[in-house]
Each structure stands twice: as C-alpha cells, then as structure tokens.
Design a protein around this motif. Structure first.
Motif, PDB file in Angstrom:
ATOM      1  N   THR A 197      -6.404  -8.503   9.153  1.00 60.56           N
ATOM      2  CA  THR A 197      -5.940  -7.164   8.804  1.00 60.56           C
ATOM      3  C   THR A 197      -5.264  -7.195   7.444  1.00 60.56           C
TER       4      THR A 197
ATOM      5  N   ILE B 275      -7.891  -7.679   4.614  1.00 62.72           N
ATOM      6  CA  ILE B 275      -8.695  -6.487   4.336  1.00 62.72           C
ATOM      7  C   ILE B 275      -7.848  -5.409   3.652  1.00 62.72           C
ATOM      8  N   THR B 276      -6.610  -5.249   4.115  1.00 67.86           N
ATOM      9  CA  THR B 276      -5.755  -4.225   3.500  1.00 67.86           C
ATOM     10  C   THR B 276      -5.510  -4.552   2.022  1.00 67.86           C
TER      11      THR B 276
ATOM     12  N   ILE C 199      -6.341  -0.332   8.962  1.00 67.45           N
ATOM     13  CA  ILE C 199      -6.555   1.067   8.619  1.00 67.45           C
ATOM     14  C   ILE C 199      -7.074   1.111   7.190  1.00 67.45           C
ATOM     15  N   ALA C 200      -8.139   1.858   6.960  1.00 63.45           N
ATOM     16  CA  ALA C 200      -8.674   1.971   5.600  1.00 63.45           C
ATOM     17  C   ALA C 200      -7.582   2.546   4.697  1.00 63.45           C
ATOM     18  N   ALA C 201      -7.356   1.889   3.550  1.00 67.87           N
ATOM     19  CA  ALA C 201      -6.248   2.238   2.658  1.00 67.87           C
ATOM     20  C   ALA C 201      -6.254   3.718   2.283  1.00 67.87           C
ATOM     21  N   MET C 202      -7.403   4.213   1.845  1.00 70.46           N
ATOM     22  CA  MET C 202      -7.454   5.598   1.371  1.00 70.46           C
ATOM     23  C   MET C 202      -7.263   6.577   2.526  1.00 70.46           C
TER      24      MET C 202
ATOM     25  N   THR D 115       1.729   3.993  -3.187  1.00 71.40           N
ATOM     26  CA  THR D 115       1.213   5.357  -3.089  1.00 71.40           C
ATOM     27  C   THR D 115       2.359   6.359  -2.897  1.00 71.40           C
TER      28      THR D 115
ATOM     29  N   GLU E 290      -8.526  -3.732   0.043  1.00 69.40           N
ATOM     30  CA  GLU E 290      -8.739  -2.297  -0.193  1.00 69.40           C
ATOM     31  C   GLU E 290      -7.762  -1.743  -1.229  1.00 69.40           C
ATOM     32  N   ILE E 291      -6.543  -2.297  -1.227  1.00 72.00           N
ATOM     33  CA  ILE E 291      -5.567  -1.876  -2.238  1.00 72.00           C
ATOM     34  C   ILE E 291      -6.145  -2.140  -3.628  1.00 72.00           C
TER      35      ILE E 291
ATOM     36  N   ARG F  47      -9.491  -2.738  -4.380  1.00 69.97           N
ATOM     37  CA  ARG F  47     -10.751  -2.029  -4.606  1.00 69.97           C
ATOM     38  C   ARG F  47     -10.538  -0.551  -4.909  1.00 69.97           C
ATOM     39  N   ASP F  48      -9.592   0.054  -4.218  1.00 64.38           N
ATOM     40  CA  ASP F  48      -9.397   1.491  -4.387  1.00 64.38           C
ATOM     41  C   ASP F  48      -8.545   1.828  -5.603  1.00 64.38           C
TER      42      ASP F  48
ATOM     43  N   ILE G 156      -5.501   1.125  -6.394  1.00 72.54           N
ATOM     44  CA  ILE G 156      -4.107   1.500  -6.168  1.00 72.54           C
ATOM     45  C   ILE G 156      -3.180   0.708  -7.086  1.00 72.54           C
TER      46      ILE G 156
ATOM     47  N   ARG H  27     -14.630  -7.517   7.336  1.00 70.34           N
ATOM     48  CA  ARG H  27     -14.991  -6.540   8.378  1.00 70.34           C
ATOM     49  C   ARG H  27     -16.018  -7.127   9.348  1.00 70.34           C
TER      50      ARG H  27
ATOM     51  N   LEU I 148       0.832  -1.207   0.000  1.00 69.29           N
ATOM     52  CA  LEU I 148       0.000   0.000   0.000  1.00 69.29           C
ATOM     53  C   LEU I 148       0.870   1.262   0.000  1.00 69.29           C
TER      54      LEU I 148
END
Ligand code: ADP
Ligand code: MG
Lengths: 125, 270
Positions: B54, B57-58, A106-109, A25, B61-62, B64-65, B67, B87, A21
């Motif tokens: 954790t 999920i991380t 922690i939410a990525a964004m 970024t 999100e990487i 989904r978002d 990145i 979650r 992550l």
C-alpha cells in the motif's frame, strides 16, 4: 486555516505515504497509531476528517466510533480504511457511523477528490 | 481349535482395531489442525504483505500524479510500471486471501438481483486494455430474454474475471476470446443459466483437466513460464460456482483452444 485530517493507522510506512499525499494536497495531518492517541487528538483538536484503519495491532478501529458519535458540536467525517472490502465489513462500518469505506491502497487522485467533496459539505454547514 | 483360543484371538484383534481407530482419529485431528494452520498462515501473510505494498503504490501515485511536481513522460512511464507491478501483486495477494477464506469456510453469499449481461459488461470493461494490447477479438453473446439472477454479484464477476483473465493470458495475439450466456438444460431443481468463456489459445490436454482446478496447480509451473499467477484462479472460481450450487468444467485439448462452462441455478428474489 488548513482542513485538519486525523489519520489513525498503525503502520509507519503507510502513515508516511498518506501524510505526504495529504499534506502536499493542502491538509494538516495528525497521525495516531493507537485508539487512545486518536481519542486524545479528537478531544483536543476536533479534526474535520478521520481516516480510520480497521485493524490497529490488536485493536478494532471501529471501537473509536462511540466516542466519535458522542462528539458535541460538529462531528468529524469518519472514513474507514481497509485492505479487504467484503460486504460484511462494509455493512459493519456503515452501521457504526462511518461515511464510507475505502480499500487500500486508495488511488491518490480519488482520495484528493473525495476529501474536497466532504470538506466542501462541512464548510456549507 | 479350542473355544478359548478363538476368544483370545478375537480379543487381541479387537484391542488392535481399537488402537488403530484411536491412531486414525488422532491423525485426522492433526490433519484438520494443519489445514487450519495453513489457512491462518495464508491469511496472516496476505494481510501483512498488503501493508507495505500500500505504501509503495501510494508513493508511486504521488509521483505519477504530479503531486510533488510534474514528471517527464519517461519518468511517468517508469513510475507507472512500479504502480502496475504493485497492483498486480496486490491482486495476487487478494486471491490468496480469498482462497484462505474459502478453505476456512468463511465465505458466504450476498445475493441481489442483477442481469448476467451487466456482470459480463463490467468484467469486459475491466479487461478492455489487456484485450486491445494483445490484439484479441473479444465477443459477447447473450441470449435474448434471459431471466435475472438472484446471486452474489461480486462473486459472479470474480468467476468471470478469473476465466476471462486466463482466456486472455493463454491466447496468442490475434486470437479470439468469447463469452456466451444462454439457458442451460434444466436440472431436476429448475432452470439454470449456462455461461461459457472460450478462447482459441494454447488449450489444455485432457489429462490436465482435473489438475487445473486444484489449488496452486499450473500446467506449466516452470520458472520460465510466461504467465504469472497464483494457480488459485480456477480453484476459487469453482468454489464460488459451487457456493451457488452450480457446476464449472472445461472442454479442451492441447492446441485447440479452451471452453470453460459454468452453470448458475436461476432463483427468484424472495
Ligand atoms: N484458458 C486457458 N487456456 C489454457 N490453459 C489454461 C486456461 N485457463 C487455465 N489454464 C491452465 O490452468 C492453470 C491454472 O489456472 P488458474 O487456476 O487460473 O491459475 P493461474 O492463472 O494463476 O495460473 C493455468 O496455469 C494454466 O496452466
Ligand atoms: Mg488464472
């Protein structure tokens, strides 16, 4: 030069995920799995931000704080990472000198946004 | 009967009683120890489960978002499912950890002054999408001029969240769910706030009213049940209410909906 983040965390899966992550970024990442390793990176490379897991095997992550607070020059911003954000833990982290406490995962964004904010502050110094 | 005989028998009885007493205290110690071990086990295992979750999920999100590059809508939905499931699991682990702490008497109250309305609003906002998805009608009714609470805000929100979560889960689509806050009947120790979380859902038979507050208890514990939870929600809610010196109870019968009530004594900030 890319902003440098020191990740102090003892679980390899979590290190991999956060490293991906953070690198994707736009950050440079060093990972330390013990306090001794973390201390070495801090003295050799003075990172901009330290993401500090509170439980490192048997070690208490916050024991890193005295050496952070004794840093000469610009101190890194230290952010505590924890699985459970109870008020006592929160207070303990802030008292030790952490900037804030983030609950894992922690939410990525959100992490990306917060890092940009903190790094911006440091650049303005 | 001779005197000597009676003395003999008494001495024998006394010895027996002493022996039984010893055995009993040994048993009590063993049980205490077992409870402590169970608590420790639950606490350790929830910590350990959390860590790989954790990571899952991380990574989700990487992806989904975007990145690592944009996904198609279908791909995003699929990854969203992984994150959502993760979650949910994390919430359940959190409940187990909270319960373990409560069982070990490690819970303390952090009191601040706040209005019950703000806590209710926070919990309703968190559940907005669930309510919409099930097409439920959620109403909030707060009596005018209620005094502020001096209580543990997170724990009050946690109680409300557990009760509202159940009300939503156990009510069929199109049903009604409500939260009402009012002045309760004063007790000898002063004023109390009375909070009701009610629904028009499946209800609970009177013979199960005690059971549902027990840890790990569910009325329908079959594997095919629709609702997935730990069975700890109400046990934790009751614990949190009792930490505040309040009471939590239910009025319900099968098929007639449920009304959960709890009281919180009104204290003023020092
Ligand atoms: N509003 C409700 N309507 C019907 N049944 C309920 C309601 N709330 C709780 N229950 C019953 O009580 C049980 C225990 O609830 P809870 O302690 O919150 O655990 P969980 O929700 O994890 O099952 C539920 O499984 C359900 O059988
Ligand atoms: Mg529940």
């Amino acid at each position: 030069m890319l902003p440098h983040i020191l990740l102090v965390e003892d679980n390899a899966l979590v290190i991999d995920a956060l490293t991906m992550l953070l690198e994707e970024t736009g950050h440079r990442v060093s990972a330390a799995t013990t306090l001794a390793q973390a201390q070495r990176v801090m003295s050799e490379e003075s990172p901009d931000v330290v993401l500090l897991d509170l439980t490192l095997g048997g070690e208490d992550g916050l024991s890193l704080m005295p050496s952070v607070n004794a840093t000469r020059g610009t101190r890194p911003i230290v952010v505590a990472l924890t699985g459970h954000d109870d008020p006592e833990t929160h207070a303990r982290c802030i008292a030790a000198g952490c900037r804030t406490v983030l609950v894992k995962p922690i939410a990525a964004m959100k992490l990306k946004g917060q890092l940009a904010e903190w790094l911006g502050e440091r650049a303005a110094f | 009967m001779s005197r000597a005989y009676i003395d003999d028998v008494s001495a024998e009885r006394l010895a027996l009683l002493q022996e039984q007493n010893l055995e009993l205290s040994r048993l009590v110690a063993e049980l205490r120890n077992e409870a402590a071990l169970r608590t420790q086990f639950l606490s350790n295992i929830s910590h350990d489960l959390r860590t790989p979750l954790t990571a899952i999920i991380t990574h989700g999100e990487i992806l989904r978002d975007g990145i690592l590059g944009e996904l198609t809508l279908r791909q995003k939905d699929s990854v969203g499912g992984i994150i959502g499931g993760g979650r949910q699991l994390l919430d359940m682990i959190g409940e187990i950890l909270t319960y373990a702490r409560g069982a070990a008497h490690q819970l303390t109250l952090t009191r601040t002054e706040f209005s019950i309305a703000s806590a209710v609003e926070q919990v309703c906002t968190l559940n907005e999408s669930l309510v919409a998805k099930k097409k439920l009608d959620l109403t909030v009714n707060i009596e005018e001029g209620l005094p502020p609470l001096y209580a543990d805000r997170d724990k009050i929100a946690h109680i409300l969240g557990n009760l509202l979560g159940n009300a939503i889960d156990f009510t069929l689509p199109g049903g009604r769910v409500w939260i009402t806050c009012s002045r309760g009947a004063p007790t000898e120790r002063g004023h109390v706030l009375l909070i009701e979380v009610g629904d028009t859902g499946i209800g609970i038979a009177p013979e199960h009213h005690d059971l549902v507050f027990r840890e790990f208890a569910q009325v329908d514990a079959s594997a095919s049940r629709q609702h997935h939870g730990t069975g700890l929600g109400l046990a934790i809610a009751r614990k949190f209410v009792e930490l505040h010196d309040g009471r939590l109870w239910v009025e319900s019968s099968r098929g007639k909906g449920s009304r959960f009530f709890f009281t919180i004594p009104v204290r003023s900030a020092p």
